[in-house]
Scaffold this motif. Structure first.
Motif, PDB file in Angstrom:
ATOM      1  N   ALA A 205      20.721 -26.476  17.010  1.00 30.12           N
ATOM      2  CA  ALA A 205      20.618 -26.491  15.583  1.00 30.12           C
ATOM      3  C   ALA A 205      20.907 -25.027  14.864  1.00 30.12           C
ATOM      4  CB  ALA A 205      19.256 -27.082  15.186  1.00 30.12           C
ATOM      5  N   LEU A 206      21.590 -25.122  13.630  1.00 33.95           N
ATOM      6  CA  LEU A 206      21.963 -23.764  13.041  1.00 33.95           C
ATOM      7  C   LEU A 206      21.711 -24.068  11.853  1.00 33.95           C
ATOM      8  CD1 LEU A 206      25.585 -22.854  14.236  1.00 33.95           C
ATOM      9  CD2 LEU A 206      23.478 -21.629  14.816  1.00 33.95           C
ATOM     10  N   SER A 207      20.969 -22.868  11.011  1.00 31.65           N
ATOM     11  CA  SER A 207      20.777 -22.934   9.678  1.00 31.65           C
ATOM     12  C   SER A 207      22.255 -23.095   8.800  1.00 31.65           C
ATOM     13  CB  SER A 207      19.976 -21.804   9.163  1.00 31.65           C
ATOM     14  OG  SER A 207      20.661 -20.425   9.221  1.00 31.65           O
ATOM     15  N   THR A 208      22.068 -23.747   7.706  1.00 33.55           N
ATOM     16  CA  THR A 208      23.472 -23.852   7.247  1.00 33.55           C
ATOM     17  C   THR A 208      23.618 -22.476   6.168  1.00 33.55           C
ATOM     18  OG1 THR A 208      22.265 -24.802   4.921  1.00 33.55           O
ATOM     19  CG2 THR A 208      23.209 -26.357   6.662  1.00 33.55           C
ATOM     20  N   HIS A 209      22.659 -21.493   6.101  1.00 35.11           N
ATOM     21  CA  HIS A 209      22.706 -20.335   5.308  1.00 35.11           C
ATOM     22  C   HIS A 209      22.606 -19.067   6.180  1.00 35.11           C
ATOM     23  CE1 HIS A 209      18.333 -20.682   5.372  1.00 35.11           C
ATOM     24  NE2 HIS A 209      18.730 -21.926   5.511  1.00 35.11           N
ATOM     25  N   GLN A 210      22.426 -17.874   5.772  1.00 36.71           N
ATOM     26  CA  GLN A 210      22.192 -16.648   6.193  1.00 36.71           C
ATOM     27  C   GLN A 210      20.538 -16.594   6.027  1.00 36.71           C
ATOM     28  OE1 GLN A 210      23.930 -13.380   4.493  1.00 36.71           O
ATOM     29  NE2 GLN A 210      22.764 -11.879   5.969  1.00 36.71           N
ATOM     30  N   VAL A 211      20.155 -16.291   7.394  1.00 38.88           N
ATOM     31  CA  VAL A 211      18.689 -15.894   7.364  1.00 38.88           C
ATOM     32  C   VAL A 211      18.162 -14.567   7.805  1.00 38.88           C
ATOM     33  CG1 VAL A 211      18.075 -18.456   8.085  1.00 38.88           C
ATOM     34  CG2 VAL A 211      18.232 -16.495   9.739  1.00 38.88           C
ATOM     35  N   ASP A 212      16.995 -14.211   7.248  1.00 37.56           N
ATOM     36  CA  ASP A 212      16.488 -12.894   7.758  1.00 37.56           C
ATOM     37  C   ASP A 212      15.114 -13.095   8.454  1.00 37.56           C
ATOM     38  OD1 ASP A 212      18.586 -11.016   7.061  1.00 37.56           O
ATOM     39  OD2 ASP A 212      18.092 -11.366   4.865  1.00 37.56           O
ATOM     40  N   ARG A 213      14.896 -12.385   9.303  1.00 39.75           N
ATOM     41  CA  ARG A 213      13.531 -12.702  10.162  1.00 39.75           C
ATOM     42  C   ARG A 213      12.437 -11.819   9.004  1.00 39.75           C
ATOM     43  NH1 ARG A 213      14.814 -10.676  16.130  1.00 39.75           N
ATOM     44  NH2 ARG A 213      16.281 -12.442  16.585  1.00 39.75           N
ATOM     45  N   GLU A 214      11.285 -12.684   9.100  1.00 43.62           N
ATOM     46  CA  GLU A 214      10.242 -11.883   8.368  1.00 43.62           C
ATOM     47  C   GLU A 214       8.918 -11.879   9.496  1.00 43.62           C
ATOM     48  OE1 GLU A 214       9.683 -13.464   4.284  1.00 43.62           O
ATOM     49  OE2 GLU A 214      10.920 -14.972   4.962  1.00 43.62           O
ATOM     50  N   PHE A 215       7.940 -10.939   8.975  1.00 48.17           N
ATOM     51  CA  PHE A 215       6.760 -10.581   9.594  1.00 48.17           C
ATOM     52  C   PHE A 215       5.581 -10.952   9.000  1.00 48.17           C
ATOM     53  CE2 PHE A 215      10.251  -8.007  11.400  1.00 48.17           C
ATOM     54  CZ  PHE A 215      10.179  -7.699  12.801  1.00 48.17           C
ATOM     55  N   ASP A 216       4.778 -11.642   9.804  1.00 51.67           N
ATOM     56  CA  ASP A 216       3.460 -11.975   9.168  1.00 51.67           C
ATOM     57  C   ASP A 216       2.403 -11.114  10.134  1.00 51.67           C
ATOM     58  OD1 ASP A 216       1.267 -13.191   7.833  1.00 51.67           O
ATOM     59  OD2 ASP A 216       0.891 -14.615   9.680  1.00 51.67           O
ATOM     60  N   PHE A 217       1.887 -10.174   9.447  1.00 48.83           N
ATOM     61  CA  PHE A 217       0.756  -9.213  10.021  1.00 48.83           C
ATOM     62  C   PHE A 217      -0.369 -10.048   9.719  1.00 48.83           C
ATOM     63  CE2 PHE A 217      -2.402  -6.303   9.178  1.00 48.83           C
ATOM     64  CZ  PHE A 217      -2.640  -5.501  10.269  1.00 48.83           C
ATOM     65  N   TYR A 218      -1.221  -9.995  10.847  1.00 50.84           N
ATOM     66  CA  TYR A 218      -2.349 -10.827  10.609  1.00 50.84           C
ATOM     67  C   TYR A 218      -3.508 -10.038  11.332  1.00 50.84           C
ATOM     68  CZ  TYR A 218      -1.654 -11.729  15.625  1.00 50.84           C
ATOM     69  OH  TYR A 218      -1.497 -11.727  17.010  1.00 50.84           O
ATOM     70  N   THR A 219      -4.878 -10.287  11.169  1.00 55.39           N
ATOM     71  CA  THR A 219      -6.043  -9.765  11.503  1.00 55.39           C
ATOM     72  C   THR A 219      -7.009 -10.843  11.844  1.00 55.39           C
ATOM     73  OG1 THR A 219      -7.240  -9.371   9.200  1.00 55.39           O
ATOM     74  CG2 THR A 219      -5.783  -7.651  10.268  1.00 55.39           C
ATOM     75  N   ALA A 220      -7.836 -10.425  12.877  1.00 53.67           N
ATOM     76  CA  ALA A 220      -9.098 -11.514  13.119  1.00 53.67           C
ATOM     77  C   ALA A 220     -10.242 -10.745  13.131  1.00 53.67           C
ATOM     78  CB  ALA A 220      -8.833 -12.079  14.714  1.00 53.67           C
ATOM     79  N   VAL A 221     -11.350 -11.335  12.504  1.00 51.61           N
ATOM     80  CA  VAL A 221     -12.451 -10.820  12.128  1.00 51.61           C
ATOM     81  C   VAL A 221     -13.521 -11.075  13.405  1.00 51.61           C
ATOM     82  CG1 VAL A 221     -14.712 -10.784  10.708  1.00 51.61           C
ATOM     83  CG2 VAL A 221     -12.346 -10.779   9.786  1.00 51.61           C
ATOM     84  N   ASP A 222     -14.381 -10.360  13.816  1.00 51.66           N
ATOM     85  CA  ASP A 222     -15.326 -10.553  15.056  1.00 51.66           C
ATOM     86  C   ASP A 222     -16.490 -11.025  14.118  1.00 51.66           C
ATOM     87  OD1 ASP A 222     -17.383 -10.416  16.621  1.00 51.66           O
ATOM     88  OD2 ASP A 222     -16.642  -8.627  17.686  1.00 51.66           O
ATOM     89  N   ASP A 223     -16.895 -12.192  14.480  1.00 50.71           N
ATOM     90  CA  ASP A 223     -18.083 -13.038  13.650  1.00 50.71           C
ATOM     91  C   ASP A 223     -19.347 -12.289  14.151  1.00 50.71           C
ATOM     92  OD1 ASP A 223     -16.327 -14.740  12.659  1.00 50.71           O
ATOM     93  OD2 ASP A 223     -16.606 -16.198  14.269  1.00 50.71           O
ATOM     94  N   LEU A 224     -19.649 -11.442  15.139  1.00 57.56           N
ATOM     95  CA  LEU A 224     -20.888 -10.768  15.213  1.00 57.56           C
ATOM     96  C   LEU A 224     -20.963  -9.373  14.769  1.00 57.56           C
ATOM     97  CD1 LEU A 224     -21.604 -12.419  18.753  1.00 57.56           C
ATOM     98  CD2 LEU A 224     -22.315 -13.325  16.339  1.00 57.56           C
ATOM     99  N   ASN A 225     -19.844  -8.907  14.402  1.00 62.18           N
ATOM    100  CA  ASN A 225     -19.894  -7.501  13.872  1.00 62.18           C
ATOM    101  C   ASN A 225     -20.872  -7.181  13.001  1.00 62.18           C
ATOM    102  OD1 ASN A 225     -17.662  -6.167  14.731  1.00 62.18           O
ATOM    103  ND2 ASN A 225     -16.316  -6.383  12.980  1.00 62.18           N
TER     104      ASN A 225
END
Length: 394
Positions: A205-225
């Motif tokens: 499968a191919l996109s019908t258009h040009q694409v650019d990759r993006e980045f999702d920066f994520y963090t996770a919280v320590d519940d017992l902090n």
């Protein structure tokens, strides 16, 4: 050839459905620009999962499917244990039988490579082992006493089985009328006589258009902090893109009937299951993070007599660009239909053809006066009328 083809335009929200060895979503250059891409293998896997998930209410039965595994010894051991054999003995004899077929088993009791076997083939193999238990028990004892390199051991294991039993074992791998095996084929380099040509072809499968990759920066919280520690427990990033995809596949009806040993009714059931599964599924990569469960906006099902396959990806050699407040999916559908009719004028249409269209986009759909169906079920029914006519089943 007589064939059925499926063309899909599908707008997919931010996702990473099919990633490479670095975790990045797969892509490809087409028409000089980078495109989103889903591999054919990932789409086939999604269809096979759909077959299994819909067994309870679908058209296929469990024995109509195959297993792809290196753990054939375990599967055979389970079945032989049900037939009254001890588990340890069953394992030894199963390995001897596989050795007699020329299928090497390593020290971890895994076959040399992934085997794609119909469930009926596996059942028949277990029955033959059960019926020749004494002979194979002796073969197992002699094989375990042997030594040498892997290639020599493989040759010796094959030679240890009596010729009549060897012939019986060799007749097992006929495809077992497994629909997914008939659709996607089997290739055994060491034993080409057991290879089965695939009836289905699935395009990347191919996109019908040009694409650019993006980045999702994520963090996770320590519940017992403790309250004084406000930093994240972990952090990272994941790549993604969103894309309007063109997806294409076809099924050679003649090859499918041949691989299903002439069972035309089962072939019709297999085509219907494939068309439904291909339309309703996507690869499952990172879905827990993105939940990009987006159904197609446009589906064209085309059943043709005496025709050649026609991939319409060329419609998107020039990337589609959003304009005039129109949707990418609608513009992509119009580009696809324009190219389709251009090819028809240049190369002609099939002698007989059944076309069923479903359109949920803002495109103006016109293709040789064909009416757009109001639902996928009605489009599929229309396509299956053509399939059943060409397969000569009611």
């Amino acid at each position: 050839m007589n064939l059925v083809e499926i063309h899909i335009i599908q707008n997919v929200a931010p996702s990473n459905l099919n990633r490479d060895d670095t975790g990045s979503p797969k892509d490809a250059f087409f028409g000089g620009v980078r495109r989103a891409r889903l591999s054919s293998q990932s789409q086939k896997r999604a269809v096979r999962d759909y077959f299994k998930a819909t067994l309870s209410h679908g058209t296929l039965q469990p024995d109509d499917l195959a297993l792809r595994t290196k753990r054939l010894v375990d599967e055979l051991t389970d079945r032989l244990e049900v037939q009254g054999h001890s588990r340890d003995e069953a394992r030894r004899v199963a390995k001897a039988a596989l050795g007699g077929m020329g299928l090497a088993v390593d020290d971890r009791e895994l076959t040399q490579y992934l085997l794609f076997m119909g469930r009926r083939e596996i059942s028949r193999l277990a029955d033959i082992i059960h019926g020749h238990w004494q002979v194979l028990t002796e073969v197992a004892a002699s094989s375990e006493a042997g030594d040498g390199q892997a290639k020599a051991k493989k040759k010796a294991a094959k030679a240890a089985v009596p010729s009549d039993l060897h012939k019986a074992l060799e007749t097992i791998l006929d495809g077992g009328k497994a629909v997914d095996l008939a659709l996607f084929g089997r290739m055994l380099a060491d034993e080409p006589k057991w290879s089965i040509d695939a009836a289905a072809q699935v395009a990347h499968a191919l996109s019908t258009h040009q694409v650019d990759r993006e980045f999702d920066f994520y963090t996770a919280v320590d519940d017992l902090n403790p309250k004084e520690e406000t930093g994240a427990g972990m952090m990272g990033d994941v790549e993604f893109y969103s894309a309007c995809l063109y997806r294409y596949a076809n099924v050679d009806l003649g090859q499918l009937v041949q691989s299903l040993q002439g069972d035309r009714e089962l072939a019709a059931k297999g085509v219907e299951a494939f068309l439904r599964g291909f339309t309703l599924t996507l690869p499952s990569g990172k879905q827990n993070s993105f939940a990009a469960h987006n159904l197609p906006g446009f589906v064209a099902l085309v059943t043709s007599e005496a025709a050649a396959p026609r991939n319409l990806a060329g419609a998107f050699e020039k990337p589609v660009r959003a304009r005039d407040r129109r949707s990418l999916s609608g513009l992509s559908v119009e580009a696809l239909l324009s190219t389709w009719e251009t090819l028809d004028r240049a190369y002609g249409r099939a002698r007989r053809q059944w076309v069923a269209l479903l359109n949920l986009t803002d495109a103006t759909v016109s293709y040789h006066g064909e009416h757009v169906k109001p639902s996928f079920d009605e489009a599929l029914t229309a396509a299956m009328d053509g399939v059943r006519t060409l397969l000569e089943v009611k």
